[in-house]
Design a protein around this motif. Structure first.
Motif, mmCIF file in Angstrom:
data_model
loop_
_atom_site.group_PDB
_atom_site.id
_atom_site.type_symbol
_atom_site.label_atom_id
_atom_site.label_comp_id
_atom_site.label_asym_id
_atom_site.label_seq_id
_atom_site.Cartn_x
_atom_site.Cartn_y
_atom_site.Cartn_z
ATOM 1 N N ARG A 185 0.775 -1.256 -0.116
ATOM 2 C CA ARG A 185 0.038 0.136 -0.211
ATOM 3 C C ARG A 185 0.780 0.953 -0.012
ATOM 4 O O ARG A 185 1.938 0.912 0.749
ATOM 5 N N ASP A 186 0.470 2.329 -1.276
ATOM 6 C CA ASP A 186 1.314 3.260 -0.797
ATOM 7 C C ASP A 186 0.927 4.086 0.449
ATOM 8 O O ASP A 186 -0.254 4.929 0.884
ATOM 9 N N LEU A 187 1.866 4.421 1.245
ATOM 10 C CA LEU A 187 1.599 5.687 2.381
ATOM 11 C C LEU A 187 2.743 6.667 2.709
ATOM 12 O O LEU A 187 4.006 6.694 2.159
ATOM 13 N N PRO A 188 2.070 7.673 3.114
ATOM 14 C CA PRO A 188 2.664 9.009 2.758
ATOM 15 C C PRO A 188 3.343 9.583 4.585
ATOM 16 O O PRO A 188 3.828 8.342 5.376
ATOM 17 N N GLY A 189 4.607 10.185 3.878
ATOM 18 C CA GLY A 189 5.564 10.190 5.369
ATOM 19 C C GLY A 189 7.049 9.652 5.661
ATOM 20 O O GLY A 189 6.696 7.846 4.905
ATOM 21 N N ARG A 190 7.601 9.600 5.777
ATOM 22 C CA ARG A 190 8.900 8.820 6.459
ATOM 23 C C ARG A 190 9.730 9.182 7.187
ATOM 24 O O ARG A 190 10.389 10.521 7.896
ATOM 25 N N VAL A 191 10.175 8.413 8.117
ATOM 26 C CA VAL A 191 10.938 8.677 10.024
ATOM 27 C C VAL A 191 12.286 8.619 9.487
ATOM 28 O O VAL A 191 12.782 7.984 8.246
ATOM 29 N N ILE A 192 13.016 9.467 9.137
ATOM 30 C CA ILE A 192 14.628 9.780 8.982
ATOM 31 C C ILE A 192 15.927 9.902 9.637
ATOM 32 O O ILE A 192 16.479 9.518 9.727
ATOM 33 N N ALA A 193 14.709 10.800 11.059
ATOM 34 C CA ALA A 193 15.935 10.363 12.638
ATOM 35 C C ALA A 193 14.796 10.134 13.650
ATOM 36 O O ALA A 193 13.488 10.624 13.511
ATOM 37 N N THR A 194 15.127 9.096 14.289
ATOM 38 C CA THR A 194 14.440 8.699 15.805
ATOM 39 C C THR A 194 15.708 9.276 16.853
ATOM 40 O O THR A 194 16.909 8.363 16.681
ATOM 41 N N VAL A 195 16.038 9.834 18.320
ATOM 42 C CA VAL A 195 17.285 10.323 18.966
ATOM 43 C C VAL A 195 15.669 9.701 20.684
ATOM 44 O O VAL A 195 14.426 10.561 21.006
ATOM 45 N N HIS A 196 16.739 8.805 20.979
ATOM 46 C CA HIS A 196 16.349 8.175 22.341
ATOM 47 C C HIS A 196 17.579 9.046 23.705
ATOM 48 O O HIS A 196 18.529 8.506 23.049
ATOM 49 N N GLU A 197 16.589 9.742 24.444
ATOM 50 C CA GLU A 197 17.798 10.230 24.803
ATOM 51 C C GLU A 197 18.690 11.218 25.010
ATOM 52 O O GLU A 197 19.777 10.914 25.880
ATOM 53 N N GLY A 198 18.613 11.274 23.362
ATOM 54 C CA GLY A 198 19.765 11.788 22.997
ATOM 55 C C GLY A 198 20.702 11.204 22.153
ATOM 56 O O GLY A 198 22.448 11.241 21.327
ATOM 57 N N ARG A 199 20.141 10.046 21.760
ATOM 58 C CA ARG A 199 21.078 9.206 21.154
ATOM 59 C C ARG A 199 20.637 8.412 19.588
ATOM 60 O O ARG A 199 19.125 8.329 20.249
ATOM 61 N N PRO A 200 20.539 8.722 18.487
ATOM 62 C CA PRO A 200 20.560 8.443 17.709
ATOM 63 C C PRO A 200 19.966 6.980 17.403
ATOM 64 O O PRO A 200 20.855 6.125 17.492
ATOM 65 N N THR A 201 18.809 6.615 17.363
ATOM 66 C CA THR A 201 18.533 5.900 16.589
ATOM 67 C C THR A 201 18.338 4.512 15.280
ATOM 68 O O THR A 201 18.942 3.526 14.876
ATOM 69 N N VAL A 202 17.752 6.022 14.980
ATOM 70 C CA VAL A 202 17.948 5.628 13.584
ATOM 71 C C VAL A 202 18.128 7.081 12.925
ATOM 72 O O VAL A 202 17.797 8.088 13.477
ATOM 73 N N LEU A 203 18.948 7.195 11.819
ATOM 74 C CA LEU A 203 19.757 8.042 11.399
ATOM 75 C C LEU A 203 20.038 8.100 9.640
ATOM 76 O O LEU A 203 19.840 7.147 9.243
ATOM 77 N N ASP A 204 19.267 9.663 8.696
ATOM 78 C CA ASP A 204 19.062 9.307 6.966
ATOM 79 C C ASP A 204 17.905 7.675 6.970
ATOM 80 O O ASP A 204 18.248 7.167 6.018
ATOM 81 N N GLY A 205 16.961 7.680 8.114
ATOM 82 C CA GLY A 205 16.133 6.498 7.177
ATOM 83 C C GLY A 205 16.748 5.284 7.701
ATOM 84 O O GLY A 205 15.917 4.353 7.258
ATOM 85 N N VAL A 206 18.020 4.748 8.635
ATOM 86 C CA VAL A 206 18.189 4.030 8.507
ATOM 87 C C VAL A 206 18.364 3.026 10.022
ATOM 88 O O VAL A 206 18.775 4.160 10.446
ATOM 89 N N LEU A 207 18.132 2.216 10.238
ATOM 90 C CA LEU A 207 18.391 2.136 11.754
ATOM 91 C C LEU A 207 19.465 1.361 12.251
ATOM 92 O O LEU A 207 20.319 0.631 11.388
ATOM 93 N N LEU A 208 19.863 1.681 13.248
ATOM 94 C CA LEU A 208 21.602 2.013 13.485
ATOM 95 C C LEU A 208 21.202 0.615 14.353
ATOM 96 O O LEU A 208 20.186 -0.272 14.270
ATOM 97 N N ALA A 209 22.596 -0.509 14.097
ATOM 98 C CA ALA A 209 22.950 -1.279 14.968
ATOM 99 C C ALA A 209 23.184 -1.329 16.583
ATOM 100 O O ALA A 209 23.107 -0.161 16.919
#
Length: 433
Positions: A400-424
């Protein structure tokens, strides 16, 4: 670590830089700060899900705290409340502390366990509510989700108990006698398809009973996954009388209808079931006018064999963490019912407040914990299994076509997602697993 989120657009439409150091927002960044370019991106406070099934302990073939946390981070979440229907059930201090420790170990999101209302979710006697509340996990939300606390005396006792420490009972509103063998929303379509019906009144009657019980004892009641127009009216009536009730709606109940069941595709089998177009309209309007307080995913992973089978044998449930924000955008933002500032309220600050989770009441303020979700609201994607980061793929949105995309997530000051990529895991500070 220190971060500079440069040129972000906040939910109120203003633009500013966000400086982060030592896990909190600060006045300004130092020269060593890692820069995240947020030009053209919307900065939301970190999302909070009050209704997630992480399955661990006991059902690790479907999900674990680690994989569910990764899915949550990919969807822009920085905190999730883990439902109690594990094995063993989260009905003792020991089990909720185990889940709490697993969340802390993995680091992608804050994991707050939800305690069971009754022992083993059996609806026969109260669980160790006080012990769970006083444990290191400091449980404040209690639910038998997946099962209704159908005994009115037990429900009353649970409501009375949680008032002693300000907690809340989250009810799965389903009168069991009215839904024996239920497979699909009761109506013309269920009759046409030969599937046993799940009547709206089974939900509405329990909500009506429970708001009166909450009023009687002065307790807080939260209604899980509201799905019918009638339920909206009961909750609106209760709120008008000052009863302490809050309610949630899932993304799938805001967008999908029972018509999707015509092909017997069990990806669309869920409890409560997908309802009529009229119910979807009522739910959207109720979220917009505040009758429904929050959006919660009811993320319910299942292994392939539990879903790729005959409809009447398939498990109920859908995964929803990675798709939730996009579905909300499609259902109520792009349709003009909510602004992004409203999304911040119903997907972050209010669920945190209901769950008594600190750190979300003053987003982006200096000194507050740094939880940020950066979104490109102009993006579009064909949702696929590549977008899923948990162990299960039972999403109703595949293809299904969905709008919007998470590009970055920061939890307690530390990135967990950057440039749309989930970090290890090692990149987010998690222990080796």
């Amino acid at each position: 670590m220190s971060l500079l989120v440069r040129g972000a657009t906040l939910p109120d439409g203003s633009r500013r830089d966000l400086s982060i150091a030592d896990g909190r927002f600060v006045e300004s960044s130092d020269a060593s700060a890692t820069v995240i370019d947020a030009d053209g991106l919307l900065a939301l406070p970190g999302l909070v899900d009050l209704h997630t099934h992480l399955r661990e302990p006991g059902f690790e073939q479907s999900e674990t705290v680690l994989t569910g946390s990764r899915a949550a981070a990919a969807g822009g979440y920085t905190a999730v409340f883990a439902m109690a229907n594990t094995s063993p059930v989260q009905d003792t201090a020991g089990v909720v502390e185990q889940v709490q420790s697993l969340g802390e170990r993995h680091g992608y999101v804050t994991v707050r366990p939800i305690g069971a209302v009754t022992v083993g979710l059996a609806g026969e006697r109260l669980a160790e509510i006080g012990a769970m509340a006083q444990s290191r996990a400091r449980v404040r939300v209690f639910s038998d989700d997946g099962h209704c606390v159908h005994d009115p005396l037990l429900m009353r006792r649970a409501l009375e108990y949680v008032t002693t420490f300000g907690g809340v009972v989250a009810q799965h509103a389903q009168e069991p006698r009215l839904t024996i063998g239920a497979q699909l929303n009761e109506g013309a379509l269920s009759s046409e398809l030969g599937l046993a019906g799940w009547p709206a009144v089974a939900e509405e009657s329990i909500i009506a009973r429970d708001v009166l019980l909450a009023q009687h004892v002065g307790a807080r009641l939260h209604v899980c996954h509201v799905s019918t127009a009638g339920s909206v009216e009961v909750i609106r009536w209760a709120k008008a009388r000052g009863i302490r009730v809050t309610a949630e709606v899932t993304p799938h109940h805001l967008l999908l209808t029972e018509e999707l069941a015509r092909g017997y595709d069990s990806r669309f089998k869920v409890n409560p079931p997908l309802r009529r177009d009229e119910d979807v309209v009522a739910l959207r309007e109720a979220l917009a006018d505040g009758t429904i307080d929050i959006v919660a995913t009811d993320h319910a992973p299942h292994p392939v064999e539990a879903k790729e089978c005959a409809w009447d044998e398939a498990a109920n449930g859908m995964v929803g963490l990675e798709s939730a924000l996009s579905v909300v955008q499609a259902a109520v933002v792009d349709t003009g019912l909510l602004e992004w500032s409203d999304v911040a309220r119903v997907m972050s600050s209010t669920p945190a407040a209901i769950g008594l989770l600190a750190g979300y009441d003053s987003p982006f303020s200096v000194g507050s914990p740094a939880h940020v979700t950066l979104v490109d609201p102009t993006a579009h994607r064909s949702f696929s299994t590549a977008d899923l980061h948990g162990k299960s793929v039972n999403s109703p949105y595949l293809g299904r076509d969905l709008p919007g995309r998470v590009i970055a997530t920061v939890h307690e000051g530390r990135p967990t997602v950057l440039d749309g990529v989930l970090l290890a895991p090692e990149q987010v500070g998690a222990d080796r697993v």
